[in-house]
Scaffold this motif. Structure first.
Motif, PDB file in Angstrom:
ATOM      1  N   LEU A   1       0.832  -1.205   0.000  1.00 34.20           N
ATOM      2  CA  LEU A   1       0.000   0.000   0.000  1.00 34.20           C
ATOM      3  C   LEU A   1       0.866   1.256   0.000  1.00 34.20           C
ATOM      4  N   CYS A   2       1.964   1.213   0.762  1.00 33.42           N
ATOM      5  CA  CYS A   2       2.866   2.368   0.788  1.00 33.42           C
ATOM      6  C   CYS A   2       3.470   2.614  -0.591  1.00 33.42           C
ATOM      7  N   ASP A   3       3.912   1.552  -1.246  1.00 37.81           N
ATOM      8  CA  ASP A   3       4.474   1.692  -2.596  1.00 37.81           C
ATOM      9  C   ASP A   3       3.438   2.231  -3.569  1.00 37.81           C
ATOM     10  N   ARG A   4       2.257   1.641  -3.528  1.00 39.52           N
ATOM     11  CA  ARG A   4       1.213   1.985  -4.504  1.00 39.52           C
ATOM     12  C   ARG A   4       0.797   3.444  -4.377  1.00 39.52           C
ATOM     13  N   HIS A   5       0.709   3.926  -3.142  1.00 39.77           N
ATOM     14  CA  HIS A   5       0.202   5.283  -2.917  1.00 39.77           C
ATOM     15  C   HIS A   5       1.302   6.280  -2.565  1.00 39.77           C
ATOM     16  N   ARG A   6       2.558   5.863  -2.667  1.00 39.86           N
ATOM     17  CA  ARG A   6       3.693   6.757  -2.408  1.00 39.86           C
ATOM     18  C   ARG A   6       3.603   7.367  -1.007  1.00 39.86           C
ATOM     19  N   LEU A   7       3.506   6.472  -0.019  1.00 34.49           N
ATOM     20  CA  LEU A   7       3.412   6.861   1.384  1.00 34.49           C
ATOM     21  C   LEU A   7       4.635   6.343   2.131  1.00 34.49           C
ATOM     22  N   GLY A   8       5.174   7.157   3.022  1.00 30.66           N
ATOM     23  CA  GLY A   8       6.282   6.701   3.852  1.00 30.66           C
ATOM     24  C   GLY A   8       5.770   5.889   5.017  1.00 30.66           C
ATOM     25  N   PRO A   9       6.265   4.662   5.207  1.00 31.97           N
ATOM     26  CA  PRO A   9       5.762   3.831   6.309  1.00 31.97           C
ATOM     27  C   PRO A   9       6.387   4.173   7.653  1.00 31.97           C
ATOM     28  N   SER A  10       5.537   4.393   8.658  1.00 33.17           N
ATOM     29  CA  SER A  10       5.969   4.469  10.044  1.00 33.17           C
ATOM     30  C   SER A  10       5.956   3.038  10.571  1.00 33.17           C
ATOM     31  N   ILE A  11       7.127   2.522  10.919  1.00 30.38           N
ATOM     32  CA  ILE A  11       7.281   1.093  11.189  1.00 30.38           C
ATOM     33  C   ILE A  11       7.481   0.858  12.688  1.00 30.38           C
ATOM     34  N   ALA A  12       6.535   0.149  13.297  1.00 30.33           N
ATOM     35  CA  ALA A  12       6.571  -0.127  14.736  1.00 30.33           C
ATOM     36  C   ALA A  12       7.420  -1.365  15.005  1.00 30.33           C
ATOM     37  N   ILE A  13       8.409  -1.215  15.888  1.00 27.03           N
ATOM     38  CA  ILE A  13       9.277  -2.328  16.266  1.00 27.03           C
ATOM     39  C   ILE A  13       8.977  -2.704  17.719  1.00 27.03           C
ATOM     40  N   PHE A  14       8.116  -3.704  17.905  1.00 31.54           N
ATOM     41  CA  PHE A  14       7.761  -4.166  19.239  1.00 31.54           C
ATOM     42  C   PHE A  14       8.801  -5.140  19.798  1.00 31.54           C
ATOM     43  N   GLU A  15       9.420  -5.909  18.914  1.00 27.16           N
ATOM     44  CA  GLU A  15      10.372  -6.933  19.300  1.00 27.16           C
ATOM     45  C   GLU A  15      11.517  -6.951  18.280  1.00 27.16           C
ATOM     46  N   PRO A  16      12.700  -7.467  18.642  1.00 26.15           N
ATOM     47  CA  PRO A  16      13.814  -7.479  17.694  1.00 26.15           C
ATOM     48  C   PRO A  16      13.501  -8.169  16.365  1.00 26.15           C
ATOM     49  N   GLY A  17      12.677  -9.208  16.388  1.00 25.06           N
ATOM     50  CA  GLY A  17      12.328  -9.893  15.149  1.00 25.06           C
ATOM     51  C   GLY A  17      11.618  -8.996  14.145  1.00 25.06           C
ATOM     52  N   PHE A  18      10.871  -8.015  14.651  1.00 27.49           N
ATOM     53  CA  PHE A  18      10.223  -7.048  13.759  1.00 27.49           C
ATOM     54  C   PHE A  18      11.283  -6.316  12.933  1.00 27.49           C
ATOM     55  N   LEU A  19      12.370  -5.916  13.594  1.00 24.59           N
ATOM     56  CA  LEU A  19      13.419  -5.167  12.908  1.00 24.59           C
ATOM     57  C   LEU A  19      14.140  -6.049  11.900  1.00 24.59           C
ATOM     58  N   ARG A  20      14.339  -7.302  12.213  1.00 32.11           N
ATOM     59  CA  ARG A  20      15.008  -8.200  11.271  1.00 32.11           C
ATOM     60  C   ARG A  20      14.180  -8.364  10.002  1.00 32.11           C
TER      61      ARG A  20
END
Length: 289
Positions: A145-164
């Motif tokens: 959706l971010c790519d399609r609509h040219r939106l910057g994603p705010s990315i929530a990192i709750f746990e280290p695996g999210f970041l990986r």
């Protein structure tokens, strides 16, 4: 010259007016509170609406009821929503397309993993709550959706695996433009406490070790605590990061307004020797499409 600081204000979340009477809930309150936060130094405002049982178009219009008056006064303002809590990822993100098509939103969101969220039972062990589930296919839908609509994603990192997961997208050259990762440290109070890493320099070091070599901007937040009082905001600012504050995350002895929390973050940035960004400067720093 020191890199400027992006301050995000998460202005309501699931916090009730009983918990904090300053919590903005109605559209007129969200517009007024957002404007106060931008005037105080916030570059980004994140808010929730009452979206239980509503479709994507209806949810989008409820967001816009609060955003339009603020954007009329501050056309540079950067707002973004939360998920729509639907039965599946398509329903949960059905409001993103109409919000993007309104021309009033430049940021979206991505939660790239799954985590248990809830509080403690009377015996002191985790009880109730729910599994906040985001499969790898769900993550692909959110980034798509971010790519399609040219939106910057705010990315929530709750746990280290999210970041990986995010780093895999980045290494593959597939991470949407304008991305920012936000390290959510778990506090000790409230429904969203008790997950992930505690807000300590050692915990931040662990995240930054994973992030080493990646140029995606990052910020810190404490859910169910106080990002400023904990000291992790100062550590982050000293290491080049950014900060998220707000009533959504805050848990402490006070009942502060969002404007008050933003001003405290501004004062801390000044003490560290870093200027704050305007929304336009934040958009440029993030590389928003």
């Amino acid at each position: 010259m020191a890199e400027p600081v992006i301050i995000e204000a998460a202005i309501n979340g699931v916090t009730s007016k009983h918990q904090n009477p300053h919590t903005p809930k109605e559209p007129v309150e969200i517009a007024d509170d957002g404007l106060r936060c931008f005037a105080a130094g916030a570059a980004i405002v994140h808010n929730h609406i009452d979206s239980v049982g509503v479709d994507g178009d209806t949810a989008a219009e409820r967001y816009l009821e609060g955003w339009r008056p603020a954007l009329a006064e501050r056309p540079d303002a950067l707002f973004y929503p939360t998920t729509n809590a639907g039965a599946d990822v398509e329903a949960s993100y059905a409001h993103i397309t109409p919000l993007a098509e309104s021309g009033l939103m430049r940021l979206s969101l991505c939660d790239p993993g799954s985590v248990n969220l809830g509080g403690l039972g009377p015996d002191g062990v985790p009880a109730s709550g729910f599994v906040y589930r985001n499969s790898f296919d769900d993550v692909a839908h959110q980034f798509g959706l971010c790519d399609r609509h040219r939106l910057g994603p705010s990315i929530a990192i709750f746990e280290p695996g999210f970041l990986r997961c995010v780093l895999a997208w980045w290494r593959a050259g597939r991470l949407p433009a304008g991305a920012m990762v936000k390290f959510y440290f778990g506090g000790d109070e409230g429904f969203l406490s008790g997950f992930g890493l505690r807000p300590t320099p050692t915990a931040l070091d662990a995240y930054l070790e994973l992030l080493d070599g990646c140029d995606v901007p990052w910020a810190v937040a404490v859910l169910g605590g106080d990002v400023l009082e904990s000291g992790i905001a100062r550590v982050a600012l000293e290491r080049g990061g950014h900060v998220r504050v707000g009533i959504e995350d805050y848990a402490g002895a006070r009942q502060p307004s969002n404007e008050e929390l933003v001003r405290e973050a501004v004062a801390l940035a000044d003490d560290v020797g870093r200027p704050i960004t305007t929304p336009d400067e934040a958009a440029k720093l993030l590389g928003l499409p």
